[in-house]
Write a protein that holds these residues in place. Sequence first.
Motif, PDB file in Angstrom:
ATOM      1  N   UNK A  52     -24.517 -59.542 -29.582  1.00  0.00           N
ATOM      2  CA  UNK A  52     -23.100 -59.434 -29.241  1.00  0.00           C
ATOM      3  C   UNK A  52     -22.855 -58.304 -28.250  1.00  0.00           C
ATOM      4  N   UNK A  53     -23.590 -57.200 -28.406  1.00  0.00           N
ATOM      5  CA  UNK A  53     -23.461 -56.081 -27.475  1.00  0.00           C
ATOM      6  C   UNK A  53     -23.903 -56.486 -26.079  1.00  0.00           C
ATOM      7  N   UNK A 345     -35.896 -62.448 -25.723  1.00  0.00           N
ATOM      8  CA  UNK A 345     -35.472 -61.410 -26.660  1.00  0.00           C
ATOM      9  C   UNK A 345     -35.692 -60.024 -26.059  1.00  0.00           C
ATOM     10  N   UNK A 346     -36.740 -59.864 -25.244  1.00  0.00           N
ATOM     11  CA  UNK A 346     -36.985 -58.580 -24.594  1.00  0.00           C
ATOM     12  C   UNK A 346     -35.843 -58.212 -23.662  1.00  0.00           C
ATOM     13  N   UNK A 347     -35.283 -59.193 -22.978  1.00  0.00           N
ATOM     14  CA  UNK A 347     -34.159 -58.936 -22.085  1.00  0.00           C
ATOM     15  C   UNK A 347     -32.900 -58.589 -22.872  1.00  0.00           C
ATOM     16  N   UNK A 348     -32.754 -59.193 -24.062  1.00  0.00           N
ATOM     17  CA  UNK A 348     -31.630 -58.832 -24.930  1.00  0.00           C
ATOM     18  C   UNK A 348     -31.747 -57.384 -25.382  1.00  0.00           C
ATOM     19  N   UNK A 349     -32.951 -57.013 -25.806  1.00  0.00           N
ATOM     20  CA  UNK A 349     -33.194 -55.633 -26.263  1.00  0.00           C
ATOM     21  C   UNK A 349     -32.872 -54.642 -25.161  1.00  0.00           C
ATOM     22  N   UNK A 350     -33.331 -54.938 -23.930  1.00  0.00           N
ATOM     23  CA  UNK A 350     -33.087 -54.033 -22.819  1.00  0.00           C
ATOM     24  C   UNK A 350     -31.601 -53.934 -22.501  1.00  0.00           C
ATOM     25  N   UNK A 351     -30.921 -55.084 -22.556  1.00  0.00           N
ATOM     26  CA  UNK A 351     -29.495 -55.084 -22.249  1.00  0.00           C
ATOM     27  C   UNK A 351     -28.675 -54.357 -23.296  1.00  0.00           C
TER      28      UNK A 351
END
Length: 354
Positions: A52-53, A345-351
């Motif tokens: 969500x973030x 998921x890695x791109x989500x974590x970074x974002x």
Amino acid sequence: MRYESIISIQDGTIVDAQEKKRVFRGTTLLRGEASSKLPRLQEVENLFAKMKKAGITMLRWQIAWEDLEPEPDSYNEAYLADLRTLLKQAETDGILVFVEPVMKNWGSCLGGCGAPPWTLRIADLEESMDEQKRRETMFTLFWAGKKMAPECLVEGDNIQDYLQDHYIAAMKHAARRIKDCKTVVGFGIMAEGSPGDTKALELFPLDFERDCLKPFQKKYMAAFHKKHSHYLFLAEPTTSGHYSKWKFHPDYNTKEAATIQKEGGVIPDADSEAAKVITLLGCPTTQKKLLGMFSKDKRRVQFKDEIKKASGGGNAVMAEITSTQGTECILEIVQEEELSYFVSMEMVEASSRT
């Protein structure tokens, strides 16, 4: 009880219940190869918070046939109850979910995840056969057992029908157990599968797309339609571990849409009630491996061509972007075309850290 669709497809566009066009950003919760255990509730809550973030509200939730049916006709109800609990949390957090069965390297019994070990037992493969040959043989029996092994029967049925029917029944049983999870908008047909022994198929000859894949896709969708007609179907861009154009009709630009809809790969028959397929379109392998040999303009032309092909029969298109390297122009096109898309998921974590 009739369940209404949260999203649907109209003229190749994803719309909500008010028929307003929606553009989603999603990610994928991979099913681990080492264990069939589901993540804990706290882990899922943390994941949803990060999503969500990062502005991500859609999830491909991968499951495996072996998680559902550890023995023939015996379902893992404890697993399904836990899955339902986690999907209800997705409902609370407003995350839309596609439940996606994965068939990587056949199953954990052969170093991947997907089919349960009992499938090897009923096939009675030779112990001396190496893992790769077993994988190829099992996928070949799944897709074309009636042609390739007509005398291989299980409980009176050819092994092809037995395996396919159990696969579909397991996914339908999962759908039955999670039917009150309102944010589950659909099911994948099969992710990371393989055609099997392609050389053997060619000898018969059998055309994999026409004779094996398409009949199974239609059988799968028809089975779901009887009880779960509100679900959409998510179609992977590959069934063979590399980029493939099996879902496209080669003459898409010269045929009428109705003809394409009837003859195209994952697209339903023209007389179906409505388009139900979302094609998940990724970057071709050649673009990833030979990135330096292709100009940005050529990559744009290629990807726009793939979008045109994939949407020729009225189904919707989503893109999969798993890496930032070399995909800048792809993301530009996705945004220009107002396509929904999945990131890694890695791109989500970074974002979520920014």
